[in-house]
Design a protein around this motif. Structure first.
Motif, PDB file in Angstrom:
ATOM      1  N   GLU A  63      -4.282   8.619   5.791  1.00  0.00           N
ATOM      2  CA  GLU A  63      -5.434   7.716   5.778  1.00  0.00           C
ATOM      3  C   GLU A  63      -6.137   7.751   4.423  1.00  0.00           C
ATOM      4  N   ALA A  64      -6.238   8.932   3.830  1.00  0.00           N
ATOM      5  CA  ALA A  64      -6.895   9.068   2.525  1.00  0.00           C
ATOM      6  C   ALA A  64      -6.129   8.333   1.437  1.00  0.00           C
ATOM      7  N   VAL A  65      -4.801   8.453   1.461  1.00  0.00           N
ATOM      8  CA  VAL A  65      -3.971   7.764   0.465  1.00  0.00           C
ATOM      9  C   VAL A  65      -4.050   6.258   0.665  1.00  0.00           C
ATOM     10  N   GLU A  66      -3.946   5.819   1.908  1.00  0.00           N
ATOM     11  CA  GLU A  66      -4.005   4.385   2.207  1.00  0.00           C
ATOM     12  C   GLU A  66      -5.328   3.782   1.743  1.00  0.00           C
ATOM     13  N   GLU A  67      -6.426   4.485   1.944  1.00  0.00           N
ATOM     14  CA  GLU A  67      -7.726   3.987   1.533  1.00  0.00           C
ATOM     15  C   GLU A  67      -7.797   3.825   0.019  1.00  0.00           C
ATOM     16  N   ALA A  68      -7.238   4.772  -0.714  1.00  0.00           N
ATOM     17  CA  ALA A  68      -7.245   4.688  -2.176  1.00  0.00           C
ATOM     18  C   ALA A  68      -6.430   3.492  -2.655  1.00  0.00           C
ATOM     19  N   VAL A  69      -5.291   3.243  -2.015  1.00  0.00           N
ATOM     20  CA  VAL A  69      -4.439   2.113  -2.398  1.00  0.00           C
ATOM     21  C   VAL A  69      -5.116   0.793  -2.048  1.00  0.00           C
ATOM     22  N   LYS A  70      -5.718   0.710  -0.873  1.00  0.00           N
ATOM     23  CA  LYS A  70      -6.406  -0.521  -0.463  1.00  0.00           C
ATOM     24  C   LYS A  70      -7.572  -0.842  -1.387  1.00  0.00           C
ATOM     25  N   LYS A  71      -8.350   0.161  -1.725  1.00  0.00           N
ATOM     26  CA  LYS A  71      -9.508  -0.050  -2.585  1.00  0.00           C
ATOM     27  C   LYS A  71      -9.091  -0.544  -3.960  1.00  0.00           C
ATOM     28  N   ALA A  72      -8.052   0.058  -4.516  1.00  0.00           N
ATOM     29  CA  ALA A  72      -7.586  -0.345  -5.840  1.00  0.00           C
ATOM     30  C   ALA A  72      -6.999  -1.752  -5.818  1.00  0.00           C
ATOM     31  N   THR A  73      -6.235  -2.064  -4.763  1.00  0.00           N
ATOM     32  CA  THR A  73      -5.600  -3.374  -4.662  1.00  0.00           C
ATOM     33  C   THR A  73      -6.632  -4.487  -4.500  1.00  0.00           C
ATOM     34  N   ALA A  74      -7.742  -4.190  -3.832  1.00  0.00           N
ATOM     35  CA  ALA A  74      -8.801  -5.186  -3.668  1.00  0.00           C
ATOM     36  C   ALA A  74      -9.381  -5.607  -5.005  1.00  0.00           C
ATOM     37  N   ASN A  75      -9.326  -4.706  -5.988  1.00  0.00           N
ATOM     38  CA  ASN A  75      -9.854  -4.999  -7.318  1.00  0.00           C
ATOM     39  C   ASN A  75      -8.788  -5.457  -8.302  1.00  0.00           C
ATOM     40  N   ASP A  76      -7.512  -5.189  -7.987  1.00  0.00           N
ATOM     41  CA  ASP A  76      -6.422  -5.505  -8.918  1.00  0.00           C
ATOM     42  C   ASP A  76      -5.148  -5.717  -8.118  1.00  0.00           C
ATOM     43  N   ASN A  77      -4.702  -6.975  -7.999  1.00  0.00           N
ATOM     44  CA  ASN A  77      -3.540  -7.260  -7.155  1.00  0.00           C
ATOM     45  C   ASN A  77      -2.212  -6.869  -7.798  1.00  0.00           C
ATOM     46  N   THR A  78      -2.244  -6.291  -9.004  1.00  0.00           N
ATOM     47  CA  THR A  78      -1.014  -5.799  -9.621  1.00  0.00           C
ATOM     48  C   THR A  78      -0.718  -4.344  -9.228  1.00  0.00           C
ATOM     49  N   VAL A  79      -1.655  -3.719  -8.543  1.00  0.00           N
ATOM     50  CA  VAL A  79      -1.510  -2.301  -8.183  1.00  0.00           C
ATOM     51  C   VAL A  79      -0.283  -2.028  -7.302  1.00  0.00           C
ATOM     52  N   LEU A 113       4.151   1.257 -17.324  1.00  0.00           N
ATOM     53  CA  LEU A 113       3.638   1.737 -16.036  1.00  0.00           C
ATOM     54  C   LEU A 113       2.114   1.834 -16.085  1.00  0.00           C
ATOM     55  N   HIS A 114       1.470   1.513 -14.977  1.00  0.00           N
ATOM     56  CA  HIS A 114       0.016   1.628 -14.950  1.00  0.00           C
ATOM     57  C   HIS A 114      -0.437   1.961 -13.522  1.00  0.00           C
ATOM     58  N   ALA A 115      -1.729   2.052 -13.336  1.00  0.00           N
ATOM     59  CA  ALA A 115      -2.355   2.374 -12.039  1.00  0.00           C
ATOM     60  C   ALA A 115      -2.224   3.851 -11.679  1.00  0.00           C
ATOM     61  N   PHE A 116      -2.057   4.700 -12.671  1.00  0.00           N
ATOM     62  CA  PHE A 116      -2.031   6.142 -12.408  1.00  0.00           C
ATOM     63  C   PHE A 116      -3.358   6.613 -11.793  1.00  0.00           C
ATOM     64  N   TYR A 117      -4.429   5.903 -12.091  1.00  0.00           N
ATOM     65  CA  TYR A 117      -5.740   6.281 -11.564  1.00  0.00           C
ATOM     66  C   TYR A 117      -5.775   6.224 -10.037  1.00  0.00           C
ATOM     67  N   VAL A 118      -4.931   5.386  -9.451  1.00  0.00           N
ATOM     68  CA  VAL A 118      -4.899   5.278  -7.992  1.00  0.00           C
ATOM     69  C   VAL A 118      -4.418   6.603  -7.387  1.00  0.00           C
ATOM     70  N   ILE A 119      -3.410   7.181  -7.993  1.00  0.00           N
ATOM     71  CA  ILE A 119      -2.905   8.475  -7.522  1.00  0.00           C
ATOM     72  C   ILE A 119      -3.942   9.559  -7.783  1.00  0.00           C
ATOM     73  N   ASP A 120      -4.634   9.479  -8.920  1.00  0.00           N
ATOM     74  CA  ASP A 120      -5.707  10.440  -9.205  1.00  0.00           C
ATOM     75  C   ASP A 120      -6.780  10.388  -8.119  1.00  0.00           C
ATOM     76  N   ASN A 121      -7.186   9.170  -7.759  1.00  0.00           N
ATOM     77  CA  ASN A 121      -8.235   9.001  -6.745  1.00  0.00           C
ATOM     78  C   ASN A 121      -7.770   9.489  -5.378  1.00  0.00           C
ATOM     79  N   ALA A 122      -6.521   9.194  -5.050  1.00  0.00           N
ATOM     80  CA  ALA A 122      -5.980   9.654  -3.768  1.00  0.00           C
ATOM     81  C   ALA A 122      -5.898  11.174  -3.740  1.00  0.00           C
TER      82      ALA A 122
END
Length: 315
Positions: free
Chosen positions: A36-52, A93-102
């Protein structure tokens, strides 16, 4: 030949070790809220950037093809060591911050328990699901690696590969020809820079400037977006016409001569792979079933031996 056979057997044995080491609900008792924690981080990032989603899926693939899925692609270069993420194939490659947040969220739930490699595998699954693709149970229990070298990125299959090169690259990792075609469908998401397909639209060979297997109108549009000696680093093309939706459009366009990479077109040069391309173009469900099977198999390649507290740093 003997060396090639030995390399294949080693890769296949590593695959079997990975499969045996992983299990669904590995964290059921030690970190029950991890997914759930990982999914939330991915959803939040994707809402702001659809390339995530495309970024996370590609990141996971690039991680698994070097020493297995050990999170080594997440490590930052430090001191005299240039890490994988700074190797030529990984510069975009980008969006490493998503993994950091998760990872931060997971560490708050259960410190020192969940590997960065598992977080990346879960995030890639969530990226596909969020984009309209299938959802599946991800076997977990991966460990993080302690080695990350830019020089090793030469092992990644290149967009210029022909069928023989692709087949060898995948088979050395215990992945079948069917897995190759299914995983190539990940190209339904994302964006490609001109450098990845420049070889097909300028100076293709001694006879043709443009790859004759390409749809002429499609090739012309790519030449306009990516003129010869293009210096605009951000220039390129969407991977397909629905590049934020996980669907089978990639295969449909490939059959129309509208595949971007040489490695995409290579799937039409072999009878078995061409039949699979046609099947997946005809059936979204068939593609999804094959993709899930291939993702589970690929992501079961393991090679790490610990849990990093910071995904960017090897301690």
């Amino acid at each position: 030949m003997a060396a090639l056979i030995a390399s294949f057997l080693l890769a296949f044995s590593l695959l079997l070790v990975g499969v045996n080491a992983l299990m669904v609900d590995y964290y059921a008792e030690t970190c029950p809220g991890v997914e759930e924690a990982v999914e939330e981080a991915v959803k939040k990032a994707t809402a702001n950037d659809n390339t995530v989603p495309a970024a996370l899926l590609r990141m996971h693939f690039h991680d698994c093809f070097i020493r297995g899925c050990d999170g080594s692609v997440l490590v930052d270069s430090q001191g005299n060591n240039t890490a994988e993420k700074d190797g030529p194939p990984n510069i975009s490659l980008h969006a490493f911050y998503v993994i950091d947040n998760a990872k931060k969220a997971v560490e708050e739930l259960c410190p020192g328990v969940v590997s960065c490699a598992d977080i990346l595998a879960l995030a890639a699954r969530d990226a596909v699901a969020i984009s309209g693709g299938p959802i599946w149970e991800v076997p977990t229990g991966r460990k993080d690696g302690k080695i990350s070298r830019a020089s090793d990125t030469s092992q990644l299959p290149a967009p210029t590969f022909n069928f023989s090169q692709l087949k060898q690259s995948f088979s050395q990792r215990g992945l079948s020809t069917g897995n190759l075609v299914a995983l190539s469908g990940g190209h339904t998401l994302g964006f490609a820079h001109c450098s990845s397909f420049q070889n097909r639209i300028h100076n293709f060979d001694a006879t043709d400037d443009v790859d004759p297997s390409m749809n002429p109108a499609f090739a012309d549009s790519l030449r306009k977006a990516c003129p010869a000696h293009n210096k605009v680093r951000s220039a390129g093309s969407a991977m397909d016409s629905t590049n934020t939706v996980f669907d089978n459009t990639y295969y449909k366009l490939l059959l129309q001569g509208k595949g971007l990479f040489s490695s995409d077109e290579a799937l039409l040069t072999h009878r078995k792979t061409m039949e699979l391309v046609a099947r997946f173009a005809d059936s979204q469900k068939a593609f999804e079933r094959a993709f899930v099977k291939a993702m589970i198999r690929m992501s079961s390649l393991t090679g790490g031996d610990g849990v990093r507290l910071d995904c960017r740093v090897v301690t």
